[in-house]
Design a protein around this motif. Sequence first.
Motif, PDB file in Angstrom:
ATOM      1  N   ARG A  57      39.750  48.850  41.521  1.00  0.00           N
ATOM      2  CA  ARG A  57      39.661  47.342  40.879  1.00  0.00           C
ATOM      3  C   ARG A  57      38.980  47.192  39.674  1.00  0.00           C
ATOM      4  O   ARG A  57      40.033  46.285  38.817  1.00  0.00           O
ATOM      5  CB  ARG A  57      38.754  46.777  42.047  1.00  0.00           C
ATOM      6  CG  ARG A  57      39.268  46.705  43.407  1.00  0.00           C
ATOM      7  CD  ARG A  57      38.284  45.982  44.626  1.00  0.00           C
ATOM      8  NE  ARG A  57      37.788  44.634  43.958  1.00  0.00           N
ATOM      9  CZ  ARG A  57      38.239  43.498  44.370  1.00  0.00           C
ATOM     10  NH1 ARG A  57      39.158  43.528  45.325  1.00  0.00           N
ATOM     11  NH2 ARG A  57      37.545  42.398  43.748  1.00  0.00           N
ATOM     12  N   GLN A  58      38.302  47.979  39.150  1.00  0.00           N
ATOM     13  CA  GLN A  58      37.786  47.610  37.650  1.00  0.00           C
ATOM     14  C   GLN A  58      38.856  48.213  36.912  1.00  0.00           C
ATOM     15  O   GLN A  58      39.162  47.541  35.747  1.00  0.00           O
ATOM     16  CB  GLN A  58      36.485  48.701  37.465  1.00  0.00           C
ATOM     17  CG  GLN A  58      35.135  48.315  38.116  1.00  0.00           C
ATOM     18  CD  GLN A  58      34.083  49.110  37.878  1.00  0.00           C
ATOM     19  OE1 GLN A  58      34.096  49.832  37.210  1.00  0.00           O
ATOM     20  NE2 GLN A  58      32.976  48.482  38.306  1.00  0.00           N
ATOM     21  N   LEU A  59      39.620  49.148  36.939  1.00  0.00           N
ATOM     22  CA  LEU A  59      40.760  49.475  36.388  1.00  0.00           C
ATOM     23  C   LEU A  59      41.871  48.490  36.514  1.00  0.00           C
ATOM     24  O   LEU A  59      42.360  48.229  35.284  1.00  0.00           O
ATOM     25  CB  LEU A  59      41.394  50.829  36.555  1.00  0.00           C
ATOM     26  CG  LEU A  59      42.667  51.481  36.185  1.00  0.00           C
ATOM     27  CD1 LEU A  59      42.191  51.591  34.586  1.00  0.00           C
ATOM     28  CD2 LEU A  59      43.120  52.631  36.853  1.00  0.00           C
ATOM     29  N   ARG A  60      42.113  48.072  37.495  1.00  0.00           N
ATOM     30  CA  ARG A  60      43.125  46.945  37.517  1.00  0.00           C
ATOM     31  C   ARG A  60      43.066  45.838  36.914  1.00  0.00           C
ATOM     32  O   ARG A  60      43.722  45.151  36.156  1.00  0.00           O
ATOM     33  CB  ARG A  60      43.471  46.426  38.980  1.00  0.00           C
ATOM     34  CG  ARG A  60      44.331  45.598  39.260  1.00  0.00           C
ATOM     35  CD  ARG A  60      44.429  44.911  40.612  1.00  0.00           C
ATOM     36  NE  ARG A  60      43.250  44.467  41.003  1.00  0.00           N
ATOM     37  CZ  ARG A  60      42.907  43.913  42.364  1.00  0.00           C
ATOM     38  NH1 ARG A  60      43.675  44.053  43.292  1.00  0.00           N
ATOM     39  NH2 ARG A  60      41.721  43.443  42.737  1.00  0.00           N
ATOM     40  N   ALA A  61      41.568  45.501  36.843  1.00  0.00           N
ATOM     41  CA  ALA A  61      41.285  44.236  35.835  1.00  0.00           C
ATOM     42  C   ALA A  61      41.363  44.553  34.428  1.00  0.00           C
ATOM     43  O   ALA A  61      41.981  43.767  33.647  1.00  0.00           O
ATOM     44  CB  ALA A  61      39.749  43.985  36.025  1.00  0.00           C
ATOM     45  N   ALA A  62      41.011  45.633  33.983  1.00  0.00           N
ATOM     46  CA  ALA A  62      41.169  46.098  32.566  1.00  0.00           C
ATOM     47  C   ALA A  62      42.851  46.121  32.265  1.00  0.00           C
ATOM     48  O   ALA A  62      43.378  45.682  31.357  1.00  0.00           O
ATOM     49  CB  ALA A  62      40.747  47.521  32.421  1.00  0.00           C
ATOM     50  N   VAL A  63      43.567  46.499  33.341  1.00  0.00           N
ATOM     51  CA  VAL A  63      45.055  46.718  33.157  1.00  0.00           C
ATOM     52  C   VAL A  63      45.626  45.364  32.910  1.00  0.00           C
ATOM     53  O   VAL A  63      46.457  44.849  31.854  1.00  0.00           O
ATOM     54  CB  VAL A  63      45.948  47.637  34.201  1.00  0.00           C
ATOM     55  CG1 VAL A  63      47.249  47.391  34.039  1.00  0.00           C
ATOM     56  CG2 VAL A  63      45.248  48.983  33.842  1.00  0.00           C
ATOM     57  N   ARG A  64      45.242  44.341  33.999  1.00  0.00           N
ATOM     58  CA  ARG A  64      45.755  43.088  33.882  1.00  0.00           C
ATOM     59  C   ARG A  64      45.411  42.338  32.504  1.00  0.00           C
ATOM     60  O   ARG A  64      45.924  41.520  32.030  1.00  0.00           O
ATOM     61  CB  ARG A  64      45.132  42.295  34.964  1.00  0.00           C
ATOM     62  CG  ARG A  64      46.127  42.675  36.275  1.00  0.00           C
ATOM     63  CD  ARG A  64      45.603  41.778  37.679  1.00  0.00           C
ATOM     64  NE  ARG A  64      45.982  40.567  37.485  1.00  0.00           N
ATOM     65  CZ  ARG A  64      47.447  39.882  38.140  1.00  0.00           C
ATOM     66  NH1 ARG A  64      48.295  40.952  38.646  1.00  0.00           N
ATOM     67  NH2 ARG A  64      47.714  38.880  37.980  1.00  0.00           N
ATOM     68  N   ALA A  65      44.006  42.396  31.946  1.00  0.00           N
ATOM     69  CA  ALA A  65      43.231  41.987  30.803  1.00  0.00           C
ATOM     70  C   ALA A  65      44.621  42.502  29.485  1.00  0.00           C
ATOM     71  O   ALA A  65      44.922  41.573  28.717  1.00  0.00           O
ATOM     72  CB  ALA A  65      42.134  42.298  30.543  1.00  0.00           C
ATOM     73  N   LEU A  66      44.981  43.831  29.744  1.00  0.00           N
ATOM     74  CA  LEU A  66      45.653  43.981  28.690  1.00  0.00           C
ATOM     75  C   LEU A  66      47.191  43.727  28.649  1.00  0.00           C
ATOM     76  O   LEU A  66      48.014  43.739  27.642  1.00  0.00           O
ATOM     77  CB  LEU A  66      45.536  45.663  28.491  1.00  0.00           C
ATOM     78  CG  LEU A  66      44.018  46.415  28.256  1.00  0.00           C
ATOM     79  CD1 LEU A  66      43.963  47.836  28.289  1.00  0.00           C
ATOM     80  CD2 LEU A  66      43.888  45.804  26.597  1.00  0.00           C
ATOM     81  N   PHE A  67      47.831  43.571  30.114  1.00  0.00           N
ATOM     82  CA  PHE A  67      49.016  42.678  30.247  1.00  0.00           C
ATOM     83  C   PHE A  67      48.896  41.604  29.691  1.00  0.00           C
ATOM     84  O   PHE A  67      50.098  41.006  29.248  1.00  0.00           O
ATOM     85  CB  PHE A  67      49.156  42.852  31.805  1.00  0.00           C
ATOM     86  CG  PHE A  67      49.888  44.062  32.438  1.00  0.00           C
ATOM     87  CD1 PHE A  67      49.840  45.284  31.695  1.00  0.00           C
ATOM     88  CD2 PHE A  67      50.814  44.090  33.465  1.00  0.00           C
ATOM     89  CE1 PHE A  67      50.304  46.394  32.245  1.00  0.00           C
ATOM     90  CE2 PHE A  67      51.153  45.128  34.116  1.00  0.00           C
ATOM     91  CZ  PHE A  67      51.179  46.418  33.452  1.00  0.00           C
TER      92      PHE A  67
END
Length: 193
Positions: A57-67
């Motif tokens: 979930r933390q990784l997904r939040a980072a990826v969505r921020a970078l998206f």
Amino acid sequence: MPDSQLVLDLTLTIRHDGHGGVADDLSESAGLTAWVREHLPELGEFTADPVSLASVRQLRAAVRALFAKAVRPGEPSPADARRLLPEPEALARLNEAAARVPVVPVFAWGAEPLAELRPAAPAEPAELLTATLAREAIAFLAGPDRAKLRACHAPRCVRYFLKEHPRQEWCKPSCGNRARVARHHERHRSVQS
């Protein structure tokens, strides 16, 4: 070549719930277990626990921020607009996750030559999952598909997608239909006022 679909599918675990809100397919360990078994069968009978769930979930939040950064000057997904991680934190999370399992290139020659990255040492499945997803996200964000990344802005949609042809504006046809219906209702509301 990055697996763009895997990275997109990770971000799509946040979706419209059909009732005007946002649903999270990774809200509990069972959801992550099902997602991994569907998307990464090579991890075998992976079973998520609270630690692996929090990590993904933390990784997904980072990826969505970078998206959200990647789609600029366009707007980010409405699900992210008010809760994006700061860019330095998103980058740090992504890079830290990718480094959890060091990899080495391995070359094999069966019917065809094959080069792949494999863990340098045995790794726990949860660490391997997070590191694999992070490396795929890095490859995607540094690769050519990033230029095709868009946020869908149809009513109630929170998805990111790859723009496959010049006229594509939405992630799927149903979003296009909702957007056209909303514009039609808006025009008629303006005329009646």
